[in-house]
Design an enzyme around this catalytic site. Structure first.
Site, PDB file in Angstrom:
ATOM      1  N   GLY A   1     -10.032  -3.582   2.588  1.00 47.44           N
ATOM      2  CA  GLY A   1      -9.147  -3.526   3.749  1.00 47.44           C
ATOM      3  C   GLY A   1      -9.339  -2.213   4.485  1.00 47.44           C
ATOM      4  O   GLY A   1     -10.399  -1.578   4.419  1.00 47.44           O
ATOM      5  N   ASP A   2      -8.299  -1.801   5.174  1.00 47.03           N
ATOM      6  CA  ASP A   2      -8.350  -0.547   5.942  1.00 47.03           C
ATOM      7  C   ASP A   2      -8.139   0.676   5.062  1.00 47.03           C
ATOM      8  O   ASP A   2      -8.572   1.774   5.412  1.00 47.03           O
ATOM      9  CB  ASP A   2      -7.287  -0.563   7.045  1.00 47.03           C
ATOM     10  CG  ASP A   2      -5.874  -0.777   6.485  1.00 47.03           C
ATOM     11  OD1 ASP A   2      -5.733  -1.467   5.455  1.00 47.03           O
ATOM     12  OD2 ASP A   2      -4.924  -0.251   7.080  1.00 47.03           O
TER      13      ASP A   2
ATOM     14  N   THR B   1      -0.030   1.178   6.568  1.00 41.95           N
ATOM     15  CA  THR B   1       0.139   0.034   5.672  1.00 41.95           C
ATOM     16  C   THR B   1       0.309  -1.199   6.549  1.00 41.95           C
ATOM     17  O   THR B   1       0.846  -1.095   7.647  1.00 41.95           O
ATOM     18  CB  THR B   1       1.374   0.172   4.757  1.00 41.95           C
ATOM     19  OG1 THR B   1       2.545   0.260   5.568  1.00 41.95           O
ATOM     20  CG2 THR B   1       1.289   1.401   3.881  1.00 41.95           C
TER      21      THR B   1
ATOM     22  N   THR C   1       0.871  -1.173   0.000  1.00 38.40           N
ATOM     23  CA  THR C   1       0.000   0.000   0.000  1.00 38.40           C
ATOM     24  C   THR C   1       0.902   1.215   0.000  1.00 38.40           C
ATOM     25  O   THR C   1       2.071   1.110   0.331  1.00 38.40           O
ATOM     26  CB  THR C   1      -0.842   0.019   1.315  1.00 38.40           C
ATOM     27  OG1 THR C   1      -1.678  -1.124   1.336  1.00 38.40           O
ATOM     28  CG2 THR C   1      -1.688   1.256   1.459  1.00 38.40           C
TER      29      THR C   1
ATOM     30  N   ARG D   1     -13.643  -7.829  -0.902  1.00 39.32           N
ATOM     31  CA  ARG D   1     -13.003  -7.508   0.380  1.00 39.32           C
ATOM     32  C   ARG D   1     -12.431  -6.090   0.345  1.00 39.32           C
ATOM     33  O   ARG D   1     -11.706  -5.714  -0.555  1.00 39.32           O
ATOM     34  CB  ARG D   1     -11.878  -8.507   0.643  1.00 39.32           C
ATOM     35  CG  ARG D   1     -11.053  -8.253   1.914  1.00 39.32           C
ATOM     36  CD  ARG D   1      -9.784  -7.478   1.656  1.00 39.32           C
ATOM     37  NE  ARG D   1      -8.914  -7.420   2.835  1.00 39.32           N
ATOM     38  CZ  ARG D   1      -7.840  -6.644   2.917  1.00 39.32           C
ATOM     39  NH1 ARG D   1      -7.504  -5.837   1.934  1.00 39.32           N
ATOM     40  NH2 ARG D   1      -7.099  -6.639   4.003  1.00 39.32           N
TER      41      ARG D   1
HETATM   42  N1  ASP Z   1      -3.484  -2.447   4.473  1.00 37.22           N
HETATM   43  C1  ASP Z   1      -3.656  -3.025   3.180  1.00 37.22           C
HETATM   44  C2  ASP Z   1      -4.889  -3.876   3.154  1.00 37.22           C
HETATM   45  O1  ASP Z   1      -5.155  -4.559   4.126  1.00 37.22           O
HETATM   46  C3  ASP Z   1      -2.507  -3.850   2.730  1.00 37.22           C
HETATM   47  C4  ASP Z   1      -1.144  -3.359   3.096  1.00 37.22           C
HETATM   48  O2  ASP Z   1      -0.967  -2.236   3.485  1.00 37.22           O
HETATM   49  O3  ASP Z   1      -0.167  -4.096   2.973  1.00 37.22           O
HETATM   50  O4  ASP Z   1      -5.547  -3.912   2.150  1.00 37.22           O
END
Ligand code: ASP
Length: 422
Positions: free
Chosen positions: A280-281, A301, A250, A278
């Site tokens: 994510g955050d 991230t 990210t 899905r």
């Molecule tokens: N936080 C991101 C997600 O869960 C992935 C990442 O930052 O590596 O989609």
């Protein structure tokens, strides 16, 4: 670069966090020497300043010049994250991002504009590369904050964003390898009639066939399949690694100008091979990114599911509002993740999180749950305040996060000639 993250658990695992103690001192050595007193409560701190995940490093120079020349803080941050979004070789963001389990790239992004106190977000967007800019368009051209899926895509097209195929050949082949790896239970991959078919390298370890031998066989099988799929020799081991441990990746960026205006944004292709739909955050305002013009900005991230549960970026900004320094504020959010697992290292070692934090006065910090993915490969933040640099994040716990499921050391002879990308 090393392949395995296994060498991590030497350590202070059990003690360090159960007590909730940050284990690294501030002022850690940075790539270009000692880091400045970056988290000191009192200034003066330099402005303008941009702080981002290290994969934005190459794009900071341009964005900083733009910000210094009077450019808007959100536009400056977006200039940074657009770089990896456009880059087909960055398989964690935008074009070339690793796809979901059906082979479709789905992107998430959000942004917050401090000066006007507005926000925009998009989740699960297909066929549009620059989702960070789409999140800004949601903010500017709708009365909403968040659009997802097909609606977000149609909105982007209406706004003039081109539809394009985001799945590069590189990412498609890794996805196919991932599909074939799971083909012991479905019809993907060569079948029984294939002259080279072999029984899958699974089954219980035994005295005659120890676990390490089973893994070796599994890796060798996967490498052979990678060759069949046309993955170049030097990229095969990295592809195998991504298949065995679906990676994340990210970019977050926060920017502050000399008028004390501050903004932030985050963009990602999310967890590789995720379930379609899905989120994510990263697109969640308050988790992947949060900016408050009165206080500061933060982004994340790492393990998205964990960050959502502690509303990481919002928690950090609120902590700063109540007087914590950027570093303290970030470490506190990490401790909440630890608390959610009651300090159980057998679970915590399989997750990781890095926060990028910028306070309104220019103080900043990068903090992470673990030191990095492997020895010699620490979590870093990139900073530009007139001086472009990468700095090692301050970790809550000593040691390295580990892939899940647990993985043995890769035999040295299998690593030969490989470009390991982590
Ligand atoms: N936080 C991101 C997600 O869960 C992935 C990442 O930052 O590596 O989609």
């Amino acid at each position: 670069m090393t392949f395995s993250r296994r060498d991590f658990v030497k350590t202070s695992l059990l003690g360090a966090v159960a007590a909730g103690v940050g284990t690294q001192a501030q002022g850690e050595e940075s790539e270009q020497g000692a880091a400045p007193e970056r988290d000191a409560q009192s200034g003066p701190h330099k402005r303008p300043i941009i702080v981002c995940a290290n994969n934005g490093y190459a794009h900071l120079e341009n964005a900083f010049a733009f910000l210094k020349g009077g450019g808007d803080t959100l536009d400056a941050a977006l200039k940074v994250v657009k770089g990896p979004e456009d880059d087909p070789d960055d398989d964690s963001v935008g074009l070339g991002g690793l796809p979901n389990e059906e082979g479709v790239v789905e992107l998430d992004a959000c942004c917050m504009h401090g000066p006007t106190r507005r926000a925009g977000s998009v989740g699960g967007v297909r066929n549009i590369k620059n989702v960070s800019l789409v999140s800004k368009a949601v903010m500017e051209h709708t009365g909403h904050v968040m659009l997802v899926g097909e609606g977000a895509e149609r909105f982007a097209v209406a706004l003039g964003f081109p539809r394009e195929n985001l799945l590069t050949e590189h990412s498609r082949k890794i996805w196919l390898l991932w599909k074939e790896f799971h083909s012991t239970k479905d019809w993907w991959g060569p079948g029984l009639a294939d002259p080279h078919w072999q029984p899958p390298a699974t089954g219980p370890a035994s005295k005659d066939k120890p676990q390490s031998e089973l893994w070796r066989q599994r890796i060798e099988d996967l490498q052979a399949r990678a060759a069949d799929l046309g993955i170049e020799p030097e990229h095969r081991l990295a592809a195998v690694h991504k298949v065995l441990f679906p990676q994340t990746g990210t970019i977050h960026c926060s920017a502050l100008n000399d008028k004390d205006e501050i903004s932030g944004c985050t963009t990602t292709s999310g967890l590789a091979f995720k379930l379609p739909g899905r989120c994510g955050d990263s697109p969640i305002i308050g988790a992947g990114c949060y900016t408050d013009q009165d206080v500061g900005s933060a982004g994340a991230t790492g393990s998205g599911e964990e960050n959502i549960k502690v509303a990481g970026a919002h928690t950090i900004v609120e902590n700063m509002r109540h007087g914590m320094s950027p570093q303290e504020a970030g470490l506190d959010a990490l401790k909440r993740i630890v608390r959610n697992y009651n300090g159980d290292m057998n679970k915590l070692r399989f997750m990781d999180m890095t926060y990028y934090i910028l306070r309104k006065d220019g103080a900043y910090a990068g903090v992470s749950l673990w030191e990095g993915y492997s020895k010699g490969n620490p979590h870093k933040i990139a900073v530009h305040d007139g001086n472009l640099r990468a700095e090692v994040a301050v970790s809550l716990m000593k040691g390295y996060s580990q892939e899940y499921p647990p993985f043995p050391d890769i035999p040295e002879d299998l690593k030969k000639g490989s470009v390991y990308l982590k």
